[in-house]
Design a protein around this motif. Structure first.
Motif, short mmCIF file in Angstrom:
data_model
loop_
_atom_site.label_atom_id
_atom_site.label_comp_id
_atom_site.label_asym_id
_atom_site.label_seq_id
_atom_site.Cartn_x
_atom_site.Cartn_y
_atom_site.Cartn_z
N ASN A 40 13.52 -10.79 7.33
CA ASN A 40 12.74 -10.24 6.23
C ASN A 40 13.03 -11.11 5.01
OD1 ASN A 40 11.97 -8.79 3.87
ND2 ASN A 40 11.96 -6.88 5.01
N GLU A 42 11.85 -10.98 1.92
CA GLU A 42 11.83 -10.24 0.65
C GLU A 42 10.81 -10.78 -0.36
OE1 GLU A 42 14.67 -8.39 -2.84
OE2 GLU A 42 15.42 -10.06 -1.67
N PHE A 43 9.60 -10.26 -0.30
CA PHE A 43 8.58 -10.60 -1.28
C PHE A 43 8.44 -12.11 -1.47
CE2 PHE A 43 9.11 -6.15 -2.75
CZ PHE A 43 7.78 -5.77 -2.78
N GLN A 78 8.95 -11.06 7.84
CA GLN A 78 8.33 -9.94 7.14
C GLN A 78 8.33 -10.22 5.64
OE1 GLN A 78 11.51 -8.88 8.98
NE2 GLN A 78 10.22 -9.51 10.71
N GLU A 79 7.37 -9.64 4.95
CA GLU A 79 7.24 -9.69 3.49
C GLU A 79 6.87 -11.07 2.96
OE1 GLU A 79 9.90 -7.60 0.91
OE2 GLU A 79 10.31 -6.03 2.38
N GLU A 81 3.70 -13.34 1.46
CA GLU A 81 2.40 -13.06 0.83
C GLU A 81 1.24 -13.60 1.66
OE1 GLU A 81 0.20 -13.61 -3.52
OE2 GLU A 81 2.01 -14.79 -3.06
N GLN A 122 2.68 -7.89 1.18
CA GLN A 122 3.82 -8.05 2.08
C GLN A 122 3.28 -8.06 3.50
OE1 GLN A 122 7.44 -5.58 1.23
NE2 GLN A 122 6.03 -4.50 -0.11
N ARG A 151 1.95 -1.94 7.26
CA ARG A 151 1.77 -3.20 7.98
C ARG A 151 1.30 -2.97 9.41
NH1 ARG A 151 5.77 -3.13 3.68
NH2 ARG A 151 6.93 -1.96 5.23
N HIS A 172 7.00 -4.30 10.87
CA HIS A 172 7.70 -3.90 9.64
C HIS A 172 7.27 -2.48 9.34
CE1 HIS A 172 8.74 -4.89 5.13
NE2 HIS A 172 9.48 -3.91 5.64
#
Length: 300
Positions: A40, A42-43, A78-79, A81, A122, A151, A172
């Motif tokens: 992941n 994170e953004f 994951q996450e 854009e 995300q 998601r 996710h």
């Protein structure tokens, strides 16, 4: 300046992360094994300084070194854009990027430590090592429950040369229901589980071994966890599942003593499992994401 940065890069990478088993993760690719990872990120944003975890170019460069060091054949992430964001971390010369088609509907500001930053999409995806044949199946949109903010799952089958085919579902799930059923987010996450179990049961009846991996947002290893019990019912027989991190504690953040990022293998894939690892940031080093990568190695 370029020469100086090139000389420093290997040293920066070694300071940025270590493997929980004591290695650096820099071993050459093996034709005898298959390495599958999840992270992941994170953004992860397309542009510098945007999103709920705004980053500078050096942060993306450090994350690229970490992903390279995983030496994985496939990385579920994951996450991110979009694809442009993903290739800032997952080298496009090494990996093919596959991402969910869900557009999402991000809106509002982030709050917390970046109250004025705008929320970004995300999304879930895979980075597949170039040279590995794979087939993409339709996204598992049933996990969205009709909500564009939830998601979908990304569903692919790898067909690596000289190895058995393997089907992978990257997920996710809804955040906030890490255990039990009383938290505010629990009705949503628990409603996602029948859709996930339906995919697992269908895959268990199929010809290929399979793995479900990603940010489950659930401590599946807790004794008596209801989600784990629901999906791991051995019906059909190949739905006898194995949690790769079972019996292991995460080292990523001292506040947490149980994983929420999981790699779950069906009965056939579990028979090929030869190792599980977590990649850690060095003590005192910046955490480039609030999650650490996890990985498994399969014998074929």
């Amino acid at each position: 300046m370029f020469l100086r940065l090139a000389l420093l890069a290997p040293l920066i990478f070694l300071a940025a992360c270590v493997q929980s088993n004591g290695g650096t993760g820099l071993s050459p690719p093996s034709t005898a094994t298959l390495r599958i990872s999840s992270w992941n990120v994170e953004f992860l944003a397309e542009k510098d300084g945007t999103g709920c975890e705004p980053r500078a170019p050096e942060d993306y460069a450090a994350m690229r070194r970490i992903s390279d060091g995983l030496d994985a054949d496939v990385i579920a992430f994951q996450e991110a854009e979009n694809v442009t964001a993903a290739i800032r971390v997952f080298d496009p010369a090494r990996y093919t990027i596959v991402m969910e088609e869900r557009a999402g509907a991000p809106s509002g500001t982030c709050g917390g430590k970046h109250p004025e930053a705008q929320v970004i999409r995300q999304a879930v995806g895979f980075a597949v090592r170039k040279g590995i044949d794979f087939e993409r199946h339709p996204d598992v949109t049933t996990l969205m429950l009709g909500n564009p903010q939830l998601r979908s799952g990304v569903d692919i089958t790898l067909r690596p040369k000289g190895k058995a085919a393997i089907r992978l579902l990257g997920i996710h799930l809804k955040s906030g229901c890490f255990a039990g059923s009383e938290a505010k987010a629990c009705p949503v996450l628990l409603d996602q589980i029948p859709a996930l179990e339906a995919w697992i049961d269908a895959a268990a009846r199929g010809p290929d071994r399979f793995v479900v991996l990603g940010d489950w947002n659930r401590r599946l290893a807790l004794p008596g966890d209801a989600v784990s019990q629901d999906i791991d019912d051995a019906e059909p027989a190949n739905a006898d599942l194995h949690l790769a991190d079972e019996g292991k504690a995460p080292g990523c953040d001292p506040r947490y003593d149980s994983f929420i990022d999981h790699i779950v293998l069906d009965k056939r894939a579990a028979a090929d499992l030869s190792g599980f690892s977590e990649t850690l940031y060095a003590s005192g080093q910046k955490h480039y994401s609030d999650h650490c990568p996890v990985a498994v190695t399969l014998r074929r």
